[in-house]
Design an enzyme around this catalytic site. Structure first.
Site, mmCIF file in Angstrom:
data_model
loop_
_atom_site.group_PDB
_atom_site.id
_atom_site.type_symbol
_atom_site.label_atom_id
_atom_site.label_comp_id
_atom_site.label_asym_id
_atom_site.label_seq_id
_atom_site.Cartn_x
_atom_site.Cartn_y
_atom_site.Cartn_z
ATOM 1 N N ARG A 148 0.795 -1.230 0.000
ATOM 2 C CA ARG A 148 0.000 0.000 0.000
ATOM 3 C C ARG A 148 0.826 1.278 0.000
ATOM 4 O O ARG A 148 0.268 2.370 -0.065
ATOM 5 C CB ARG A 148 -0.951 -0.008 1.204
ATOM 6 C CG ARG A 148 -2.079 -1.023 1.069
ATOM 7 C CD ARG A 148 -3.034 -1.021 2.255
ATOM 8 N NE ARG A 148 -2.418 -1.613 3.415
ATOM 9 C CZ ARG A 148 -2.022 -0.927 4.480
ATOM 10 N NH1 ARG A 148 -2.227 0.359 4.555
ATOM 11 N NH2 ARG A 148 -1.438 -1.530 5.488
ATOM 12 N N THR A 196 2.047 -4.910 4.619
ATOM 13 C CA THR A 196 1.402 -4.277 3.469
ATOM 14 C C THR A 196 1.557 -2.759 3.505
ATOM 15 O O THR A 196 1.416 -2.098 2.486
ATOM 16 C CB THR A 196 -0.101 -4.607 3.410
ATOM 17 O OG1 THR A 196 -0.693 -4.244 4.657
ATOM 18 C CG2 THR A 196 -0.339 -6.080 3.151
ATOM 19 N N GLY A 212 -2.010 -9.001 10.143
ATOM 20 C CA GLY A 212 -2.300 -10.439 10.146
ATOM 21 C C GLY A 212 -2.990 -10.938 11.392
ATOM 22 O O GLY A 212 -2.929 -12.120 11.708
ATOM 23 N N GLU A 214 -6.010 -11.585 12.170
ATOM 24 C CA GLU A 214 -7.047 -12.617 12.096
ATOM 25 C C GLU A 214 -6.582 -13.809 11.270
ATOM 26 O O GLU A 214 -7.376 -14.587 10.773
ATOM 27 C CB GLU A 214 -8.391 -12.093 11.622
ATOM 28 C CG GLU A 214 -8.395 -11.243 10.385
ATOM 29 C CD GLU A 214 -8.149 -9.791 10.714
ATOM 30 O OE1 GLU A 214 -7.006 -9.363 10.485
ATOM 31 O OE2 GLU A 214 -9.062 -9.101 11.187
ATOM 32 N N ASN A 291 -7.149 -4.740 15.573
ATOM 33 C CA ASN A 291 -8.090 -5.553 16.331
ATOM 34 C C ASN A 291 -7.413 -6.692 17.086
ATOM 35 O O ASN A 291 -6.251 -7.000 16.864
ATOM 36 C CB ASN A 291 -9.134 -6.139 15.374
ATOM 37 C CG ASN A 291 -8.503 -6.913 14.240
ATOM 38 O OD1 ASN A 291 -8.044 -6.324 13.267
ATOM 39 N ND2 ASN A 291 -8.447 -8.228 14.339
ATOM 40 N N ASP A 336 -13.316 -6.441 15.079
ATOM 41 C CA ASP A 336 -12.401 -6.036 14.011
ATOM 42 C C ASP A 336 -12.363 -4.522 13.858
ATOM 43 O O ASP A 336 -12.088 -4.000 12.787
ATOM 44 C CB ASP A 336 -12.757 -6.708 12.668
ATOM 45 C CG ASP A 336 -11.647 -6.542 11.638
ATOM 46 O OD1 ASP A 336 -10.488 -6.408 12.048
ATOM 47 O OD2 ASP A 336 -11.941 -6.520 10.430
ATOM 48 N N CYS A 645 -10.181 -13.226 -1.760
ATOM 49 C CA CYS A 645 -9.660 -12.641 -3.004
ATOM 50 C C CYS A 645 -10.640 -12.815 -4.170
ATOM 51 O O CYS A 645 -10.879 -11.888 -4.932
ATOM 52 C CB CYS A 645 -8.328 -13.287 -3.387
ATOM 53 S SG CYS A 645 -7.019 -13.013 -2.184
ATOM 54 N N HIS A 646 -11.185 -14.031 -4.295
ATOM 55 C CA HIS A 646 -12.013 -14.330 -5.471
ATOM 56 C C HIS A 646 -13.477 -13.931 -5.284
ATOM 57 O O HIS A 646 -14.270 -14.084 -6.211
ATOM 58 C CB HIS A 646 -11.912 -15.819 -5.817
ATOM 59 C CG HIS A 646 -10.558 -16.222 -6.333
ATOM 60 N ND1 HIS A 646 -10.137 -15.942 -7.605
ATOM 61 C CD2 HIS A 646 -9.526 -16.863 -5.724
ATOM 62 C CE1 HIS A 646 -8.893 -16.409 -7.778
ATOM 63 N NE2 HIS A 646 -8.504 -16.963 -6.653
HETATM 64 CA CA CA Z 1 -8.552 -6.877 10.950
#
Ligand code: CA
Length: 721
Positions: A148, A196, A212, A214, A291, A336, A645-646
């Site tokens: 990002r 990221t 990461g 979760e 979170n 979250d 993703c999909h």
């Molecule tokens: Ca999260």
């Protein structure tokens, strides 16, 4: 007068000579003292009040306000803004990061941390560096969300990779200078943490976190490295570890009092995956933590307690990394919610007095204004629909929670949901208008512990581990919730919206405010726009041929102001979980492109395929169909392994190929080679070697069932970022 220092090692360092100190505020004069050697390079690069010539750090300056004083393009002439050049990027996966500009070059990092230097005047590629993330990452490749943002320091480009490396390249030729693995068993028990976010640099030191929470068992931390060598200088953990091993510092000992059970076995989250702000005035670093992992608090903190420092802003001493103060937005975070959204510094006049504050619009729906000196809450106002709290008690700083929100009485639907009222897409703040420009989201989620054996719960490897239970009791309520978005101009002093205009879809691009009285924002409908910062009137719009979800930058080169932004199909959690985003018709095959504009720019975009839905492939005659058992097993596997993703229900919205339109699931052997064997690893598709033949076939038949009309997508609950 001003000039660019082109001496070796200082090719893009901007220096000032004589008395032309551009910084007006007396308080800042200390950082604008040219002196012998030109002073500290970061002061020149990241000073808050200049002509907006460069954009050399993620938030442009240490204020992290995504504001530039550049004013050549203004409300009166923005209609003349035109494309100067477009560069179509042949790098798969996400293209919604933020570029940087210095010394005539635009630097971008897209996909799996592929970095490129591009000539700002022409769009010509100067160099390109691919760190080979797919090969190194292994199971960390999932989810393949990519990068990002990046950082610049002197002659270095510094960035993180999904596999946890922090790397520095020579800005002149893209040659690797150093590479450091930042992750290890102390923070990443299951090997599933990822980087990221953009590093931040000050005084020759690099700050980086990771995400990461979760995924596996991930313990949040922020780490500081030497920009010259990549050597680690210090690490501050955001949550306490196993007490039997002793606490690293007094802050961890204090934080441990707010936990119960065996929290350390689960990580338990609090990652610093986005917000890092350096404050030169107080010589502090503010980090925003995410979170809890898993989300379900009953698993990781069964007796309650605040669970420090989840979902908090923590102030650290910039020199030592030691704890100074913290403010926790959600005690014992369980939804979250993240305090990981950008932290913006400003001086505001509150009740007639100037206050040095930080501002944050985190997921939970409030706009927090906090006194930087003390960490005391100044104000906390709802930015939109917030159903989990009545408000925030300014005296204690604690939220006034509504009953039932901890799903203690069964499943519950809450606003905001896991995408938050504001996510990582940057907001901007204009010191001219005094307004924050927030890419605001209106979205809800269902939360539940139903059917979860919280005492014996264990994370599954290579999967989402939220610890959430059955939400079917509130499924209808969630399905009837209407999601939307807006560009919200918020006055943090008057504590109300100055204006708000609806934007398409749910998740749009970050914003940029300029001295020309403009706010720029890319939208999911494929437009890049300029709005009047005072009124919200749309003054200019450009059809980019694909959604524009990156945060824009602006800079001045040889007297000309440019605006640059990345465009590409939706990616990340928003593409996977928010299936309604698919209606815009952006597919994985659509281009990823870097766009640069100036007044009277005359370039034209390359031909672009029009938006439209994916075309599912029909079954060949005699194709196998899933049994009821296979369909259920396949749906569960798909939801946990593929959907992020999909797309939910195999309806993709651009983050990855639409599997209903893919030939790969037609053939069991090819499907196994890709899904189990990792055949498409280099394109960002991880292998899942732990799936057995039965599971693979159930998954394959589920996908084919979705292609042939067997299933429908719902807006569903996904794993938020
Ligand atoms: Ca999260």
């Amino acid at each position: 007068m001003e000039f660019f220092d082109r001496s070796p090692g200082g090719i893009w360092r901007r220096r000032l000579a004589g008395i032309a100190c551009p910084i007006a505020a007396a308080a800042l004069l200390a950082s604008c003292n040219p002196g012998p050697g030109g002073g500290k390079p970061d002061s020149w690069l990241i000073s808050p009040d200049d002509k907006g010539e460069y954009w050399a750090s993620y938030g442009r300056t240490y204020n992290e306000d995504h504001f530039s004083s550049a004013d050549q393009i203004d409300t009166s002439n923005v209609a003349r803004l035109g494309l100067e050049w477009a560069y179509d990027i042949d790098v798969p996966l996400r293209a919604d990061s933020q570029p940087l500009f210095a010394d005539g070059k635009v630097y971008i990092a897209t996909g799996l941390s592929v970095v490129q230097a591009i000539e700002a005047k022409t769009g010509r590629t100067i160099w390109r560096y691919d760190p080979g993330v797919a090969k190194v990452a292994g199971k960390k490749l999932y989810p393949s969300w990519g990068i990002r943002g990046l950082a610049l320091w002197k002659d270095k480009v510094i960035f993180g990779t999904q596999d946890g490396r922090l790397m520095a390249l020579d800005a002149r030729d893209g040659k690797e200078l150093w590479s450091t693995q930042t992750l290890g068993p102390d923070v990443d028990q299951s090997g599933e943490a990822t980087i990221t976010g953009a590093p931040r640099v000050f005084d020759g030191k690099v700050l980086i976190g990771f995400g990461g929470a979760e995924r596996g068992s991930v313990r949040g931390a922020i780490s500081c490295y030497d920009a010259e060598t990549g050597k680690r200088l210090w690490r501050f953990y955001t949550v306490p570890g196993d007490p039997a091993k002793g606490f690293e510092n007094a802050a961890m000992k204090m934080a441990a009092q707010s936990w119960s059970g065996e929290w350390w076995k689960f990580g338990p989250g609090g990652t610093v995956w986005n917000a890092i702000t350096y404050d030169p005035e107080f010589r502090r670093i503010y980090v925003g933590t995410g979170n809890g992992g898993p989300w379900n608090w009953k698993i990781r903190n069964p007796k309650g307690g605040d669970a420090l420092f989840l979902n908090s802003i923590i102030a650290l001493d910039a020199d030592t990394g030691e704890y100074v103060w913290h403010y926790q937005e959600n005690p014992n975070e369980a939804w979250d919610y993240n305090a990981a959204m950008d932290i913006t510094l400003a001086e505001l006049e509150i009740d007639g007095k100037p206050r040095k504050v930080l501002m944050q619009a985190p997921k939970n729906g409030f706009l927090y204004v906090i006194d930087r000196a003390t960490g005391k809450l100044v104000s906390a106002e709802k930015l939109g629909k917030v159903t989990w709290a009545e408000g925030v008690d300014l005296k204690s700083g604690r939220p006034i929670e509504k009953p039932g929100i901890r799903y203690e009485n069964g499943p519950v639907v809450l606003w905001p949901g896991t995408f938050g009222i504001h996510n990582w897409q940057p907001m901007s703040f204009s010191p001219r208008t005094g307004l924050l420009y927030i890419p605001a989201i209106r979205q809800a989620d269902a939360y539940s512990s139903e059917g979860v054996d919280t005492a014996n719960w264990k994370p599954t490897e290579n999967a989402w581990n939220t610890g959430m239970g059955d939400v079917s009791a509130v499924k209808q309520e969630l399905a009837s919730a209407e999601f939307s978005s807006s560009l919200l101009a918020w006055d943090p002093v008057r504590k109300k919206a100055a204006w708000q205009i609806p934007t398409p879809g749910i998740v749009n691009g970050g914003t940029m405010a300029t001295g020309g009285g403009l706010v720029f924002q890319g939208l999911i409908d494929g437009t890049f726009n300029a709005f009047d910062a005072a009124s919200g009137a749309r003054l200019w719009s450009f059809d980019a041929g694909v959604s524009v979800l990156g945060a824009p930058i602006t800079y001045v080169l040889d007297g000309v102001q440019y605006v640059t932004v990345l465009a590409g199909p939706p990616s990340g959690a928003a593409a996977g979980s928010l299936t309604s985003q698919a209606k815009f018709g952006w597919r994985y095959e659509h281009p990823r492109r870097l766009l640069t504009f100036r007044l009277d720019g005359k370039a034209r975009l390359p031909e672009t395929a029009p938006p439209g839905p994916a075309t599912p492939i029909a079954d060949p005659p005699g194709a196998a169909r899933a049994s009821a058992d296979q369909a259920a097993q396949g749906a569960a596997l798909y939801g946990n392994r593929c959907g992020a993703c999909h797309g939910v229900g195999a309806v993709a919205s651009g983050g990855a190929p639409d599997l209903r339109a893919s030939g790969i699931p037609l053939d069991p052997d090819t499907f196994a080679n890709v899904v189990q064997g990792g055949l498409l690893l280099s394109r960002g598709m991880p292998g899942f070697p732990d799936l057995d033949g039965k599971e693979l076939e159930a998954l394959r038949l589920y996908i084919r069932g979705q292609a042939t009309g067997g299933g429908k997508a719902s807006q569903g609950q996904g794993a938020g970022p």
